[in-house]
Design a protein around this motif. Structure first.
Motif, PDB file in Angstrom:
ATOM      1  N   GLY A  69     -14.140   5.966 -21.461  1.00 52.98           N
ATOM      2  CA  GLY A  69     -14.133   7.313 -20.904  1.00 52.98           C
ATOM      3  C   GLY A  69     -12.936   8.135 -21.326  1.00 52.98           C
ATOM      4  N   GLY A  70     -12.074   7.541 -22.165  1.00 52.14           N
ATOM      5  CA  GLY A  70     -10.916   8.266 -22.665  1.00 52.14           C
ATOM      6  C   GLY A  70      -9.720   8.253 -21.744  1.00 52.14           C
ATOM      7  N   ARG A  71      -9.842   7.578 -20.602  1.00 51.26           N
ATOM      8  CA  ARG A  71      -8.719   7.519 -19.665  1.00 51.26           C
ATOM      9  C   ARG A  71      -7.659   6.540 -20.156  1.00 51.26           C
ATOM     10  NH1 ARG A  71     -10.448   5.061 -14.806  1.00 51.26           N
ATOM     11  NH2 ARG A  71     -12.136   4.089 -15.998  1.00 51.26           N
ATOM     12  N   ILE A  72      -6.465   6.648 -19.596  1.00 55.69           N
ATOM     13  CA  ILE A  72      -5.395   5.695 -19.868  1.00 55.69           C
ATOM     14  C   ILE A  72      -5.353   4.692 -18.717  1.00 55.69           C
ATOM     15  CG2 ILE A  72      -2.920   5.378 -20.196  1.00 55.69           C
ATOM     16  CD1 ILE A  72      -4.289   6.754 -22.511  1.00 55.69           C
ATOM     17  N   GLY A  73      -5.361   3.417 -19.050  1.00 56.63           N
ATOM     18  CA  GLY A  73      -5.349   2.389 -18.021  1.00 56.63           C
ATOM     19  C   GLY A  73      -4.299   1.339 -18.316  1.00 56.63           C
ATOM     20  N   GLY A  74      -3.863   0.666 -17.276  1.00 57.39           N
ATOM     21  CA  GLY A  74      -2.860  -0.386 -17.432  1.00 57.39           C
ATOM     22  C   GLY A  74      -3.412  -1.734 -17.034  1.00 57.39           C
ATOM     23  N   ALA A  75      -2.698  -2.779 -17.411  1.00 54.03           N
ATOM     24  CA  ALA A  75      -3.085  -4.139 -17.049  1.00 54.03           C
ATOM     25  C   ALA A  75      -1.834  -5.000 -17.008  1.00 54.03           C
ATOM     26  CB  ALA A  75      -4.090  -4.702 -18.052  1.00 54.03           C
ATOM     27  N   ARG A 104     -10.910  -5.410  -4.053  1.00 54.99           N
ATOM     28  CA  ARG A 104     -10.265  -4.127  -4.355  1.00 54.99           C
ATOM     29  C   ARG A 104      -9.181  -4.310  -5.412  1.00 54.99           C
ATOM     30  NH1 ARG A 104      -9.751   1.036  -5.625  1.00 54.99           N
ATOM     31  NH2 ARG A 104      -7.879   2.007  -4.791  1.00 54.99           N
ATOM     32  N   LEU A 105      -8.445  -5.419  -5.328  1.00 53.69           N
ATOM     33  CA  LEU A 105      -7.390  -5.673  -6.311  1.00 53.69           C
ATOM     34  C   LEU A 105      -7.982  -5.976  -7.679  1.00 53.69           C
ATOM     35  CD1 LEU A 105      -4.339  -5.744  -6.511  1.00 53.69           C
ATOM     36  CD2 LEU A 105      -4.389  -8.175  -5.914  1.00 53.69           C
ATOM     37  N   VAL A 106      -9.091  -6.720  -7.696  1.00 51.82           N
ATOM     38  CA  VAL A 106      -9.776  -7.002  -8.966  1.00 51.82           C
ATOM     39  C   VAL A 106     -10.276  -5.704  -9.578  1.00 51.82           C
ATOM     40  CG1 VAL A 106     -11.748  -8.176 -10.033  1.00 51.82           C
ATOM     41  CG2 VAL A 106     -10.423  -9.344  -8.272  1.00 51.82           C
ATOM     42  N   GLN A 107     -10.765  -4.789  -8.729  1.00 51.59           N
ATOM     43  CA  GLN A 107     -11.219  -3.491  -9.233  1.00 51.59           C
ATOM     44  C   GLN A 107     -10.088  -2.747  -9.934  1.00 51.59           C
ATOM     45  OE1 GLN A 107     -12.212  -0.615  -6.203  1.00 51.59           O
ATOM     46  NE2 GLN A 107     -11.958   1.040  -7.705  1.00 51.59           N
ATOM     47  N   LEU A 108      -8.929  -2.708  -9.303  1.00 50.49           N
ATOM     48  CA  LEU A 108      -7.791  -2.006  -9.885  1.00 50.49           C
ATOM     49  C   LEU A 108      -7.303  -2.694 -11.158  1.00 50.49           C
ATOM     50  CD1 LEU A 108      -5.755  -1.209  -6.638  1.00 50.49           C
ATOM     51  CD2 LEU A 108      -7.079   0.404  -8.033  1.00 50.49           C
ATOM     52  N   ALA A 109      -7.210  -4.022 -11.117  1.00 52.59           N
ATOM     53  CA  ALA A 109      -6.709  -4.766 -12.274  1.00 52.59           C
ATOM     54  C   ALA A 109      -7.659  -4.672 -13.454  1.00 52.59           C
ATOM     55  CB  ALA A 109      -6.483  -6.230 -11.892  1.00 52.59           C
ATOM     56  N   GLY A 110      -8.965  -4.584 -13.173  1.00 49.58           N
ATOM     57  CA  GLY A 110      -9.960  -4.493 -14.242  1.00 49.58           C
ATOM     58  C   GLY A 110     -10.299  -3.080 -14.649  1.00 49.58           C
ATOM     59  N   ARG A 111      -9.668  -2.092 -13.963  1.00 56.16           N
ATOM     60  CA  ARG A 111      -9.826  -0.680 -14.299  1.00 56.16           C
ATOM     61  C   ARG A 111     -11.276  -0.199 -14.103  1.00 56.16           C
ATOM     62  NH1 ARG A 111      -7.194  -3.779 -17.048  1.00 56.16           N
ATOM     63  NH2 ARG A 111      -8.974  -4.265 -18.366  1.00 56.16           N
ATOM     64  N   ARG A 135     -14.133   1.765 -11.827  1.00 52.89           N
ATOM     65  CA  ARG A 135     -14.094   2.969 -10.993  1.00 52.89           C
ATOM     66  C   ARG A 135     -14.451   2.684  -9.535  1.00 52.89           C
ATOM     67  NH1 ARG A 135     -13.847   7.944 -13.581  1.00 52.89           N
ATOM     68  NH2 ARG A 135     -14.035   7.932 -15.840  1.00 52.89           N
ATOM     69  N   SER A 136     -15.200   1.605  -9.305  1.00 54.82           N
ATOM     70  CA  SER A 136     -15.623   1.309  -7.936  1.00 54.82           C
ATOM     71  C   SER A 136     -15.747  -0.192  -7.726  1.00 54.82           C
ATOM     72  CB  SER A 136     -16.967   1.987  -7.638  1.00 54.82           C
ATOM     73  OG  SER A 136     -18.002   1.361  -8.386  1.00 54.82           O
ATOM     74  N   VAL A 137     -15.732  -0.581  -6.445  1.00 56.37           N
ATOM     75  CA  VAL A 137     -15.924  -1.987  -6.090  1.00 56.37           C
ATOM     76  C   VAL A 137     -17.330  -2.444  -6.475  1.00 56.37           C
ATOM     77  CG1 VAL A 137     -16.131  -3.573  -4.125  1.00 56.37           C
ATOM     78  CG2 VAL A 137     -14.200  -1.996  -4.242  1.00 56.37           C
ATOM     79  N   LYS A 138     -18.287  -1.533  -6.431  1.00 55.82           N
ATOM     80  CA  LYS A 138     -19.666  -1.878  -6.782  1.00 55.82           C
ATOM     81  C   LYS A 138     -19.747  -2.394  -8.220  1.00 55.82           C
ATOM     82  CE  LYS A 138     -24.394  -0.090  -6.595  1.00 55.82           C
ATOM     83  NZ  LYS A 138     -25.262   1.068  -6.246  1.00 55.82           N
TER      84      LYS A 138
END
Length: 309
Positions: free
Chosen positions: A183-189, A270-277, A279-282
């Motif tokens: 999607g062109g966003r910048i993400g971290g890991a 929720r943490l896995v969602q953030l770590a995996g970048r 957009r949603s828990v779903k």
């Protein structure tokens, strides 16, 4: 008409003389179908068929009469397409091989994906151990592949993301990285200490090969030192999967494995969602369909209450 172009996400490479016959057939097929199919359909079919021919070439299959159904099934599985995209790819295969060979062709019996497909492949702990145990870390390629697999499993990076990961955006000491994501966003890991050690070993080896600014580069082939591509990454993992005995694996298998293994280890969704970048828990739930009720056993309330381990 120019020669068929590779998929946008694929590796840029020229066909060999052995592959030329298949590409000549593809060019003739496209020329003939341009008058009956839409421009968009032609583009999709051309991209899928080009990738299929390149993939078959990895296994020295350069004649449509030598292709069997299982070869094409393996290609479809290795690409890890969505059901909708898989449908288009199968349509392309059926039409092309019907044009080349007739009704009795290897693509004719390939079924279209079901409306509700079963969970896609996820590696379990035993399979990861088996895969890692096959690596020869006394060689540069083994050092790179250990770092590659470790980072994939620790971060859930997509194929395109790990291939374009820049050294300038990779912080070994802080165990973190930044990359442009879907999607062109910048993400971290972030990654753990084992991966940090594996990456440190690879970066020391990388200095002797790198001619690109990306973290992962080729250590052999026709273009040593150049950035790893999605096709190159896929070929590496397919080869390792076959050689280790766990079967063909794709880069996206590691993203599903990241989600599933993290949840099995006790990480909050929720943490896995953030770590995996995601957009949603779903989306995390979709990627972790390999989980079963048995995975809850370590969290048994009564075992915890009674101190049973």
């Amino acid at each position: 008409m120019p020669s068929p172009q590779p998929a946008k996400e694929g590796e840029e490479m020229s066909p060999t003389s052995e592959e030329k016959e298949m590409f000549d057939l593809l060019e003739s097929f496209i020329l003939e179908k341009e008058s009956t199919l839409s421009k968009r359909t032609i583009e999709h079919y051309q991209r899928h068929l080009y990738n299929a021919i390149m993939w078959l070439g990895n296994f020295d299959i350069h004649d449509p009469h030598l292709v069997n159904t299982e070869d094409l099934r393996d290609w479809i599985r290795a690409r890890n397409l969505s059901p909708a995209t898989q449908h288009v790819a199968i349509c392309a295969l059926k039409l092309f091989f019907r044009w080349c060979i007739g009704q009795d062709n290897p693509a004719e019996t390939i079924p279209f994906p079901k409306r509700h497909p079963t969970p896609q492949r996820t590696l379990n702990v035993a399979q990861v151990d088996q895969l890692l145990g096959h690596l020869d870390t006394s060689q540069p390629k083994g050092v790179r592949d250990l770092a590659l697999i470790s980072l994939l499993l620790d971060t859930g990076l997509r194929a395109s993301e790990i291939c374009r990961l820049e050294l300038a955006h990779f912080d070994l000491e802080a165990q973190s990285l930044v990359v442009r994501i879907k999607g062109g966003r910048i993400g971290g890991a972030v990654f753990g200490r084992y991966t940090q050690a594996a990456m440190a070993n690879w970066l020391a080896v990388r200095e002797s090969y790198a001619r690109a600014s990306t973290v992962f580069v080729s250590v052999g082939g026709n273009k040593p030192g150049t950035s790893l591509t999605r096709n190159g990454l896929g070929a590496i993992l397919r080869h390792l999967g076959k050689e280790s005995g766990i079967g063909l694996v794709s880069p996206h298998d590691f993203r599903r494995s990241f989600a599933t293994l993290s949840l099995q280890g006790g990480a909050p969704t929720r943490l896995v969602q953030l770590a995996g970048r995601w957009r949603s828990v779903k989306e995390v739930e979709r990627y972790s369909q390999a989980l079963t009720p048995m995975d809850f056993e370590p969290y048994s309330p009564m075992s915890r209450i009674m101190g049973v381990k």
